[in-house]
Design an enzyme around this catalytic site. Structure first.
Site, PDB file in Angstrom:
ATOM      1  N   GLY A 161       0.834  -1.190   0.000  1.00  0.00           N
ATOM      2  CA  GLY A 161       0.000   0.000   0.000  1.00  0.00           C
ATOM      3  C   GLY A 161       0.872   1.243   0.000  1.00  0.00           C
ATOM      4  O   GLY A 161       2.019   1.211   0.466  1.00  0.00           O
ATOM      5  N   GLN A 171       2.717   9.950   1.550  1.00  0.00           N
ATOM      6  CA  GLN A 171       4.022   9.297   1.567  1.00  0.00           C
ATOM      7  C   GLN A 171       4.896   9.709   0.379  1.00  0.00           C
ATOM      8  O   GLN A 171       6.099   9.461   0.385  1.00  0.00           O
ATOM      9  CB  GLN A 171       3.860   7.778   1.586  1.00  0.00           C
ATOM     10  CG  GLN A 171       3.245   7.268   2.879  1.00  0.00           C
ATOM     11  CD  GLN A 171       3.125   5.769   2.857  1.00  0.00           C
ATOM     12  OE1 GLN A 171       2.138   5.235   2.370  1.00  0.00           O
ATOM     13  NE2 GLN A 171       4.151   5.096   3.366  1.00  0.00           N
ATOM     14  N   CYS A 211       5.998   0.122   7.489  1.00  0.00           N
ATOM     15  CA  CYS A 211       5.569   1.278   6.702  1.00  0.00           C
ATOM     16  C   CYS A 211       6.722   1.712   5.809  1.00  0.00           C
ATOM     17  O   CYS A 211       7.860   1.790   6.263  1.00  0.00           O
ATOM     18  CB  CYS A 211       5.160   2.408   7.649  1.00  0.00           C
ATOM     19  SG  CYS A 211       4.599   3.904   6.813  1.00  0.00           S
ATOM     20  N   LEU A 212       6.410   1.990   4.551  1.00  0.00           N
ATOM     21  CA  LEU A 212       7.448   2.425   3.614  1.00  0.00           C
ATOM     22  C   LEU A 212       8.089   3.745   4.045  1.00  0.00           C
ATOM     23  O   LEU A 212       9.218   4.035   3.667  1.00  0.00           O
ATOM     24  CB  LEU A 212       6.871   2.548   2.200  1.00  0.00           C
ATOM     25  CG  LEU A 212       6.359   1.239   1.588  1.00  0.00           C
ATOM     26  CD1 LEU A 212       5.742   1.500   0.218  1.00  0.00           C
ATOM     27  CD2 LEU A 212       7.461   0.201   1.500  1.00  0.00           C
ATOM     28  N   HIS A 255      -4.455   0.861   7.569  1.00  0.00           N
ATOM     29  CA  HIS A 255      -3.136   1.511   7.623  1.00  0.00           C
ATOM     30  C   HIS A 255      -3.077   2.686   6.650  1.00  0.00           C
ATOM     31  O   HIS A 255      -2.661   3.784   7.013  1.00  0.00           O
ATOM     32  CB  HIS A 255      -2.060   0.465   7.296  1.00  0.00           C
ATOM     33  CG  HIS A 255      -0.658   0.993   7.313  1.00  0.00           C
ATOM     34  ND1 HIS A 255       0.228   0.710   8.327  1.00  0.00           N
ATOM     35  CD2 HIS A 255       0.011   1.787   6.443  1.00  0.00           C
ATOM     36  CE1 HIS A 255       1.382   1.308   8.069  1.00  0.00           C
ATOM     37  NE2 HIS A 255       1.279   1.957   6.922  1.00  0.00           N
ATOM     38  N   GLU A 256      -3.508   2.457   5.410  1.00  0.00           N
ATOM     39  CA  GLU A 256      -3.423   3.513   4.393  1.00  0.00           C
ATOM     40  C   GLU A 256      -4.413   4.647   4.665  1.00  0.00           C
ATOM     41  O   GLU A 256      -4.084   5.818   4.473  1.00  0.00           O
ATOM     42  CB  GLU A 256      -3.621   2.933   2.994  1.00  0.00           C
ATOM     43  CG  GLU A 256      -2.584   1.890   2.585  1.00  0.00           C
ATOM     44  CD  GLU A 256      -1.134   2.332   2.766  1.00  0.00           C
ATOM     45  OE1 GLU A 256      -0.822   3.530   2.616  1.00  0.00           O
ATOM     46  OE2 GLU A 256      -0.297   1.453   3.073  1.00  0.00           O
ATOM     47  N   HIS A 286      -3.041   6.971   7.154  1.00  0.00           N
ATOM     48  CA  HIS A 286      -2.093   7.924   6.556  1.00  0.00           C
ATOM     49  C   HIS A 286      -2.805   9.193   6.079  1.00  0.00           C
ATOM     50  O   HIS A 286      -2.271  10.291   6.205  1.00  0.00           O
ATOM     51  CB  HIS A 286      -1.367   7.308   5.352  1.00  0.00           C
ATOM     52  CG  HIS A 286      -0.104   6.600   5.696  1.00  0.00           C
ATOM     53  ND1 HIS A 286       0.970   7.215   6.298  1.00  0.00           N
ATOM     54  CD2 HIS A 286       0.272   5.312   5.507  1.00  0.00           C
ATOM     55  CE1 HIS A 286       1.946   6.353   6.457  1.00  0.00           C
ATOM     56  NE2 HIS A 286       1.542   5.175   5.989  1.00  0.00           N
TER      57      HIS A 286
END
Length: 170
Positions: free
Chosen positions: A46, A51, A93-94, A135-136, A139
């Site tokens: 994701g 991000q 997380c990226l 999660h996304e 964000h």
């Protein structure tokens, strides 16, 4: 085009995003394509617009890691409308590379969102998809998975990141 992923410490990651209002544009379609390419290059499932330093309510998800084109999801202005059960599982997380922790999430969720044309749709998921959706969407509201950890674990990770920043490795 693979875009730069901003790392923890960038203020945009903890800022609520604005709703998308312009749909069905070549710019929006290109952004979505670039987000998928960036997510796949980083080996994520994701990626949310903040991000990549874009403050809009847009996220892409693919829990198949590119193996199943039907698993690709584009969610614009998403809202969780139903949650059921609980699951605890490891998340990363990226934007916080190298850190993974167990996070408690709903086991099943239903989300209402819009596609690139502005059409409303609903998607439901459980297990990994439910986790990725939550999660996304977090964000997009300036919430990181760190916010779901105990204060002690959160502080330990912050200290490690500060050390990496001082060493020029973050």
């Amino acid at each position: 085009m693979v875009l730069n992923i901003v790392k923890y410490g960038a203020s945009i990651l903890e800022t609520a995003c604005a709703p998308v209002t312009n749909f069905n544009t070549s710019e929006l379609r290109q952004l979505v394509d670039d987000m998928f390419e960036t997510m796949y290059a980083a080996r994520g499932v994701g990626l949310a617009a903040p991000q990549i330093n874009v403050g809009q309510q847009l996220t892409v998800i693919d829990t198949s890691s590119g193996e199943d084109p039907a698993a690709r999801l584009v969610l614009i202005n998403p809202k969780i409308t139903q949650q059921q059960g609980q699951q605890i599982g490891e998340e990363g997380c990226l934007s916080i590379p190298g850190f993974r922790e167990d996070v408690r999430r709903a086991a099943q969720v239903t989300v209402q969102a819009q596609d690139v044309e502005g059409n409303s749709f609903e998607v439901s998921g459980d297990e990994l998809l439910a986790r990725a959706l939550q999660h996304e969407i977090d964000h997009l509201h300036g919430v990181l998975f760190l916010n779901h950890l105990s204060p002690l674990k959160r502080e330990l990770i912050r200290r490690k990141i500060k050390k990496l920043q001082k060493a020029g490795e973050w």
